[in-house]
Design an enzyme around this catalytic site. Structure first.
Site, PDB file in Angstrom:
ATOM      1  N   CYS A  41      11.774  -5.573  -0.054  1.00 37.75           N
ATOM      2  CA  CYS A  41      12.547  -4.321  -0.601  1.00 37.75           C
ATOM      3  C   CYS A  41      12.384  -3.178   0.401  1.00 37.75           C
ATOM      4  O   CYS A  41      11.424  -2.829   0.474  1.00 37.75           O
ATOM      5  CB  CYS A  41      12.213  -4.078  -2.021  1.00 37.75           C
ATOM      6  SG  CYS A  41      13.626  -2.844  -2.698  1.00 37.75           S
ATOM      7  N   ASN A  64       1.006 -16.533   5.207  1.00 41.68           N
ATOM      8  CA  ASN A  64       1.004 -16.071   3.813  1.00 41.68           C
ATOM      9  C   ASN A  64       2.308 -16.328   3.095  1.00 41.68           C
ATOM     10  O   ASN A  64       2.166 -16.305   1.836  1.00 41.68           O
ATOM     11  CB  ASN A  64       0.912 -14.493   3.992  1.00 41.68           C
ATOM     12  CG  ASN A  64       1.825 -13.626   5.045  1.00 41.68           C
ATOM     13  OD1 ASN A  64       1.982 -14.037   6.279  1.00 41.68           O
ATOM     14  ND2 ASN A  64       2.341 -12.610   4.316  1.00 41.68           N
ATOM     15  N   THR A 116     -15.642   8.552   9.572  1.00 40.05           N
ATOM     16  CA  THR A 116     -16.877   8.019   8.615  1.00 40.05           C
ATOM     17  C   THR A 116     -16.628   6.639   7.954  1.00 40.05           C
ATOM     18  O   THR A 116     -15.433   6.586   7.404  1.00 40.05           O
ATOM     19  CB  THR A 116     -17.018   9.281   7.723  1.00 40.05           C
ATOM     20  OG1 THR A 116     -17.048  10.670   8.259  1.00 40.05           O
ATOM     21  CG2 THR A 116     -18.296   8.802   6.749  1.00 40.05           C
ATOM     22  N   ALA A 123     -10.745  -7.727   3.287  1.00 40.87           N
ATOM     23  CA  ALA A 123     -11.538  -8.003   2.122  1.00 40.87           C
ATOM     24  C   ALA A 123     -10.664  -8.241   0.726  1.00 40.87           C
ATOM     25  O   ALA A 123     -10.940  -9.271   0.120  1.00 40.87           O
ATOM     26  CB  ALA A 123     -12.489  -7.047   1.635  1.00 40.87           C
ATOM     27  N   HIS A 124      -9.359  -7.729   0.605  1.00 44.67           N
ATOM     28  CA  HIS A 124      -8.879  -7.900  -0.570  1.00 44.67           C
ATOM     29  C   HIS A 124      -8.223  -9.126  -0.884  1.00 44.67           C
ATOM     30  O   HIS A 124      -7.651  -9.460  -1.830  1.00 44.67           O
ATOM     31  CB  HIS A 124      -7.779  -6.761  -0.826  1.00 44.67           C
ATOM     32  CG  HIS A 124      -6.662  -6.619  -0.140  1.00 44.67           C
ATOM     33  ND1 HIS A 124      -5.430  -6.879  -0.525  1.00 44.67           N
ATOM     34  CD2 HIS A 124      -6.527  -6.292   1.084  1.00 44.67           C
ATOM     35  CE1 HIS A 124      -4.541  -6.890   0.392  1.00 44.67           C
ATOM     36  NE2 HIS A 124      -5.042  -6.255   1.450  1.00 44.67           N
ATOM     37  N   GLN A 148      -5.461 -15.276   6.056  1.00 46.77           N
ATOM     38  CA  GLN A 148      -5.316 -16.215   4.756  1.00 46.77           C
ATOM     39  C   GLN A 148      -6.300 -17.043   4.768  1.00 46.77           C
ATOM     40  O   GLN A 148      -6.041 -18.195   3.969  1.00 46.77           O
ATOM     41  CB  GLN A 148      -3.768 -16.496   4.483  1.00 46.77           C
ATOM     42  CG  GLN A 148      -2.611 -15.441   4.486  1.00 46.77           C
ATOM     43  CD  GLN A 148      -2.800 -14.758   2.977  1.00 46.77           C
ATOM     44  OE1 GLN A 148      -3.490 -15.635   1.860  1.00 46.77           O
ATOM     45  NE2 GLN A 148      -2.192 -13.629   2.718  1.00 46.77           N
ATOM     46  N   THR A 152      -4.233  -4.919   8.921  1.00 46.95           N
ATOM     47  CA  THR A 152      -2.933  -4.318   9.854  1.00 46.95           C
ATOM     48  C   THR A 152      -3.648  -3.664  10.774  1.00 46.95           C
ATOM     49  O   THR A 152      -3.068  -3.654  12.130  1.00 46.95           O
ATOM     50  CB  THR A 152      -2.309  -3.308   8.807  1.00 46.95           C
ATOM     51  OG1 THR A 152      -1.711  -4.111   7.890  1.00 46.95           O
ATOM     52  CG2 THR A 152      -1.049  -2.648   9.596  1.00 46.95           C
TER      53      THR A 152
END
Ligand code: PLP
Length: 375
Positions: free
Chosen positions: A327, A150, A236, A199-200, A178, A71
């Site tokens: 939602c 996605n 940081t 990464a996720h 993706q 994002t």
């Protein structure tokens, strides 16, 4: 058994990734901006992570900037193009992720740039001739088109878009969230100004992503603070996250072609089983097309009272999937992608998204649960 089929939303972190990250919560805790040995150790970890990402994408480490996720990276690319590179027009499509659409809409609303949405076909495909028409009419443009969608699995021919952008002296950004980790990306071959990863989505940790900024573009930070990430992102650094991202990408690149082939086979098996067991279903977007995302299948189920509670029923059966709805403040609304495709509102929509961890047994059980729900 719990079945997780929502891997386009997020993926479980690989054990090897957790192992690689662990020392950075423990022994190596320094701040990379500190000049003492603790700081230097942390600095070296983040720079090694950057080098790994750059090596895998075939670019220079100085072109990779770590961010909190895609994002932020999408925001940086789009707002940076307008604020630092003289872009006046943003050409994009209605089925982009909100990180892109809302950034472009905000710039449009505040009159920093104009947003132009290309029309799409009923299967969500983008016609490059229409992009070319927009490029002809709008100088100083940034084209932002995602590599893989996605929700419906459509893929964009980024090479063709990059050639077109070059022809019209436009910048090109692609949300590659993706596809990173599923498809090789060679930045010596693909001429692109910005691309982003998170990464996720490829078995790494949450809260860390990156942006590739082509060396010819110098953009300024959108959040002011310290001089971290070469002034592009104050704050940081997330050392453990960057280490985890690099490790996850390395694992994804190991035997990538083979893993993609396996996923494609699992996807075909899933599609055939759905067709056999659920007469009347249809497939949204281009997920049936040969070169669509190997991990995304979006279906519209037949009209049936069970549609109202479809995800709930699957959840009770310990199957996690995503719906076609977002939602928002308690109200269920069809997602902007499905709205753009004009999918019949009386159908239920399910997005299944696979990962290397899924098995045929899981797929068969899911299809059989669906079959029972609609019987
Ligand atoms: N772009 C696409 C295509 C995505 O699928 C997502 C996540 O859902 C994002 C951007 C946002 O990524 P992040 O969660 O890292 O901010």
């Amino acid at each position: 058994m719990h079945i997780y089929l929502d891997n386009a939303a997020t993926t479980p972190v690989d054990k090897e990734v957790i192992e690689a990250m662990t020392p950075y919560f423990d022994n190596v805790f320094g701040n990379p901006s500190s000049i003492h040995s603790h700081g230097r150790q942390a600095r070296s970890a983040i720079e090694n992570a950057r080098k790994t990402v750059a090596r895998l994408l075939n670019c220079s480490p100085s072109e990779i900037f770590f961010t909190s996720g895609a994002t932020e990276a999408d925001n940086l690319a789009i707002k940076g193009s307008v604020f630092s590179l003289g872009i006046k027009n943003i050409i994009t499509s209605p089925i982009e992720h909100h990180a892109v659409l809302h950034s472009a809409e905000w710039l449009h609303k505040k009159q920093f740039a104009h947003m132009h949405l290309t029309p799409i076909d009923s299967d969500g495909s983008v016609d490059l001739n229409k992009i070319e028409d927009l490029l002809k009419q709008n100088p100083k443009s940034l084209v932002s088109l995602m590599h893989g969608n996605n929700e419906i699995g459509n893929m964009t021919d980024v090479m063709a878009v990059s050639i077109l952008c070059k022809q019209y002296n436009a910048l090109f950004h692609s949300d590659t969230v993706q596809t990173i980790g599923h498809f090789p990306i060679n930045l010596q071959k693909l001429e692109i100004d910005f691309l982003v990863g998170s990464a996720h989505k490829f078995h790494g940790p949450k809260g860390i992503g990156f942006i590739y900024v082509n060396a010819k573009n110098k953009i300024e930070s959108i959040a002011h603070g310290g001089s971290q990430e070469r002034n592009m992102r104050g704050g940081t650094e997330n050392i453990a996250g960057a280490v985890g991202l690099a490790k996850a990408l390395e694992i994804a690149y190991r035997d990538m072609d083979h893993k993609r082939k396996d996923l494609n086979e699992l996807k075909k098996f899933f599609i055939e089983s759905l067709k056999d067991s659920l007469p009347g279903i249809s497939f949204n977007g281009q997920c049936l097309v040969e070169n669509s995302l190997p991990h995304v299948i979006s279906i519209a189920t037949p009209h049936h009272e069970v549609n109202e509670m479809l995800l709930f029923n699957l959840d009770i059966e310990k199957i996690s999937v995503s719906g076609g709805s977002a939602c928002t403040s308690g109200a269920i609304a069809a997602s902007h992608v499905l709205n753009a495709l004009k999918i019949d509102e009386n159908c239920g929509v399910i997005r299944f998204s696979l990962s290397k961890n899924n098995t045929r047994e899981e797929i068969s059980r899911t299809v059989s649960v669906l079959h029972n729900l609609f019987s």
